[in-house]
Design a protein around this motif. Structure first.
Motif, mmCIF file in Angstrom:
data_model
loop_
_atom_site.group_PDB
_atom_site.id
_atom_site.type_symbol
_atom_site.label_atom_id
_atom_site.label_comp_id
_atom_site.label_asym_id
_atom_site.label_seq_id
_atom_site.Cartn_x
_atom_site.Cartn_y
_atom_site.Cartn_z
ATOM 1 N N LEU A 255 0.819 -1.214 0.000
ATOM 2 C CA LEU A 255 0.000 0.000 0.000
ATOM 3 C C LEU A 255 0.854 1.265 0.000
ATOM 4 N N THR A 256 1.975 1.196 0.701
ATOM 5 C CA THR A 256 2.779 2.409 0.898
ATOM 6 C C THR A 256 4.017 2.465 -0.005
ATOM 7 N N LEU A 257 4.146 1.447 -0.874
ATOM 8 C CA LEU A 257 5.370 1.314 -1.673
ATOM 9 C C LEU A 257 5.652 2.547 -2.530
ATOM 10 N N PRO B 60 1.004 17.801 1.413
ATOM 11 C CA PRO B 60 0.761 16.489 2.036
ATOM 12 C C PRO B 60 1.958 15.550 1.948
ATOM 13 N N GLU B 61 2.837 15.763 0.953
ATOM 14 C CA GLU B 61 3.979 14.851 0.828
ATOM 15 C C GLU B 61 4.876 14.929 2.076
ATOM 16 N N ILE B 62 4.912 16.096 2.705
ATOM 17 C CA ILE B 62 5.716 16.218 3.936
ATOM 18 C C ILE B 62 5.047 15.432 5.063
ATOM 19 N N GLY B 63 3.719 15.553 5.157
ATOM 20 C CA GLY B 63 2.990 14.777 6.158
ATOM 21 C C GLY B 63 3.215 13.285 5.968
ATOM 22 N N LEU B 64 3.183 12.833 4.706
ATOM 23 C CA LEU B 64 3.377 11.402 4.431
ATOM 24 C C LEU B 64 4.793 10.959 4.805
ATOM 25 N N ARG C 280 -1.855 5.589 4.350
ATOM 26 C CA ARG C 280 -0.771 4.809 4.947
ATOM 27 C C ARG C 280 -1.300 3.612 5.732
ATOM 28 N N GLY C 281 -2.588 3.301 5.568
ATOM 29 C CA GLY C 281 -3.113 2.061 6.137
ATOM 30 C C GLY C 281 -3.530 2.148 7.594
ATOM 31 N N TYR C 282 -3.782 3.348 8.095
ATOM 32 C CA TYR C 282 -4.281 3.473 9.472
ATOM 33 C C TYR C 282 -5.753 3.074 9.502
ATOM 34 N N VAL C 283 -6.156 2.460 10.608
ATOM 35 C CA VAL C 283 -7.549 2.061 10.808
ATOM 36 C C VAL C 283 -8.156 3.000 11.836
ATOM 37 N N ARG C 284 -9.363 3.466 11.548
ATOM 38 C CA ARG C 284 -10.009 4.376 12.498
ATOM 39 C C ARG C 284 -10.692 3.575 13.613
ATOM 40 N N LEU C 285 -10.403 3.948 14.851
ATOM 41 C CA LEU C 285 -11.063 3.356 16.016
ATOM 42 C C LEU C 285 -12.013 4.378 16.622
#
Lengths: 75, 389
Positions: free
Chosen positions: B208-210, B310-314, B348-353
């Motif tokens: 996903l993040t490649l 956003p690229e800096i955030g990533l 980046r594949g985070y899951v919301r809780l």
């Protein structure tokens, strides 16, 4: 107005459910906010200005009556 | 009801709310022993207050306001604050976060909490709170703080097999996204499958993040090494595009992170132009949440970058994940309020809780009307909400 009736009104329960042993330990609606509402209602209903120490002890109906009696309040 | 803050030389010992000064260090230490640290002493508490005053963003050496409800000499309630500045629509305002609101158990549901808060509010201007439990939320609301809602929680799994083995899906209130995710996790927990599924999830996240911006250009350093001029310049650039936020300038970094020893690792994203963004990673701890059964969680306590880059955030997120993994974390928690951050987290594949921390505020002399939670730039470190996971 009887203290029991006031407590019932403030916490939205039947007056029959309120007795001398009704307190902030056994009445779920009687939380910190509810307690302050009750103190303000007691002050306006019985024409008294309660101290912090008195408010601290009035956590059950029996103690509310005792403090009011000490203040010479009749109901 | 009669009663207010007692003057320092009050002769009587009636119940009262006091703003802590030198003479109240003993009762302050006593309530800290009861609530948080059985080893607290008046001397130690006094030193900690001096250290906090030395980095107070409202002025070096200015004591941090702390309040006690005293009955005689006995402390029944405690509330302290964290001084900060807010930037709201380009204007700077002093403010205090509420912190450490605690009432001795036998006086809960009585007047102590209300009177303590009411008196504290009389002395403070703008007040802010990150609060979880409903009873204090009700109190704060009754005293004029507006509830902006819950900070969302996003979690990035770093060691999938270990997390899969430990998640308790049957626990009350554990929300891990859509039903298909829950079903998938349940299958993956079948004996012998956790390692296999963990490897598959890890490969999926990697895939996903490649093609996303990597952690290159980001260095992991101690917060003490941050250049004050660069930090202030970054904040000046970023804050121009934010509607509302607690200041994240060098004074904030010094008070919030540098003074906390080695609790945090700073992640700095740089280019030829200087500092482009930073993140603060809190070292992993075992989660106090029984539903997570010993999962070691790191927190992305702070994050600052220009929302239009956003690229800096990533890059910062990628660096935070790598560093947290290297520090032994099983998962990384991020709780951003600003609407521009969640899309990056999902990429980046985070899951919301389910969230649990509410943001509340009461401005003094200006309005917060028209601002909702997604306009605010808040992170887990605000109000020191990252103390609790």
């Amino acid at each position: 107005m009887k203290p029991e009736m006031l407590v019932a009104q403030v916490f939205g329960v039947d007056e029959d459910e309120v007795g001398d042993d009704t307190s902030n330990k056994n009445l779920p609606a009687w939380d910190s906010m509810g307690h302050m509402t009750l103190i303000m209602e007691i002050e306006s209903s019985f024409g008294v200005n309660l101290s912090m120490d008195e408010a601290l002890t009035m956590t059950n109906v029996s103690m509310i009556k005792e403090v009011l009696e000490q203040r010479g309040v009749r109901w | 009801m009669s009663g207010s803050t007692a003057p320092a030389n009050a002769p009587h010992q009636a119940s009262r709310v006091v703003q802590v000064s030198e003479e109240h260090l003993e009762p302050l230490a006593e309530i800290i022993r009861l609530a948080w640290d059985p080893r607290a002493t008046a001397e130690g508490v006094g030193r900690a207050r001096q250290a906090a005053a030395a980095v107070n963003p409202h002025g070096e050496g200015v004591e941090v306001p702390t309040f006690l409800f005293l009955s005689g000499d006995r402390p029944l309630g405690h509330m302290t604050t964290i001084p900060v500045h807010l930037s709201v629509r380009g204007q700077r305002h002093p403010a205090h976060w509420f912190k450490g609101f605690w009432v001795v158990p036998e006086h809960r549901n009585g007047p102590v909490g209300f009177l303590l808060l009411k008196e504290a509010l009389r002395h403070l201007g703008t007040t802010l709170s990150t609060v979880v439990q409903p009873p204090p939320r009700r109190l704060f609301k009754s005293l004029g703080l507006s509830d902006f809602g819950q900070l969302p929680n996003f979690v990035r799994i770093l060691r999938p097999a270990r997390v899969l083995q430990r998640l308790d899906l049957g626990a009350n209130g554990l929300s891990i996204g859509p039903e298909w995710v829950r079903k998938g996790v349940a299958v993956a927990q079948l004996p012998g499958l956790a390692h296999l599924c963990g490897a598959a999830v890890g490969a999926g996240l990697k895939g996903l993040t490649l093609l996303q911006p990597s952690a290159r250009q980001v260095s992991a350093v101690a917060p003490q090494t941050i250049d004050p001029v660069e930090a202030d310049a970054l904040w000046a650039r970023v804050s121009a595009g934010l509607a509302a936020a607690p200041l994240r300038d060098f004074a904030h970094i010094r008070a919030r992170y540098i003074s906390k020893g080695d609790t945090y690792t700073a992640l700095l994203c740089r280019s030829g132009e200087g500092l482009d963004g930073f993140a603060m990673l809190r070292r992993p701890r075992e989660s106090g949440d029984g539903r997570l059964r010993g999962i070691r969680m790191a927190a992305l306590s702070d994050l600052l970058y220009p929302p239009d880059r956003p690229e800096i955030g990533l890059r910062l997120l990628a660096a935070a994940e790598r560093t947290a993994h290297d520090l032994g974390a099983d998962a990384l928690l991020c709780s951003p309020s600003h609407g521009s951050v969640p899309p990056l987290l999902r990429r980046r594949g985070y899951v919301r809780l389910g969230g649990n921390v509410h943001f509340m505020a009461r401005p003094d002399g200006y309005s917060l009307d028209g601002l909702d939670l997604a306009h605010w730039w808040l992170m887990r470190a605000d109000g020191e909400a990252d103390d609790a996971l």
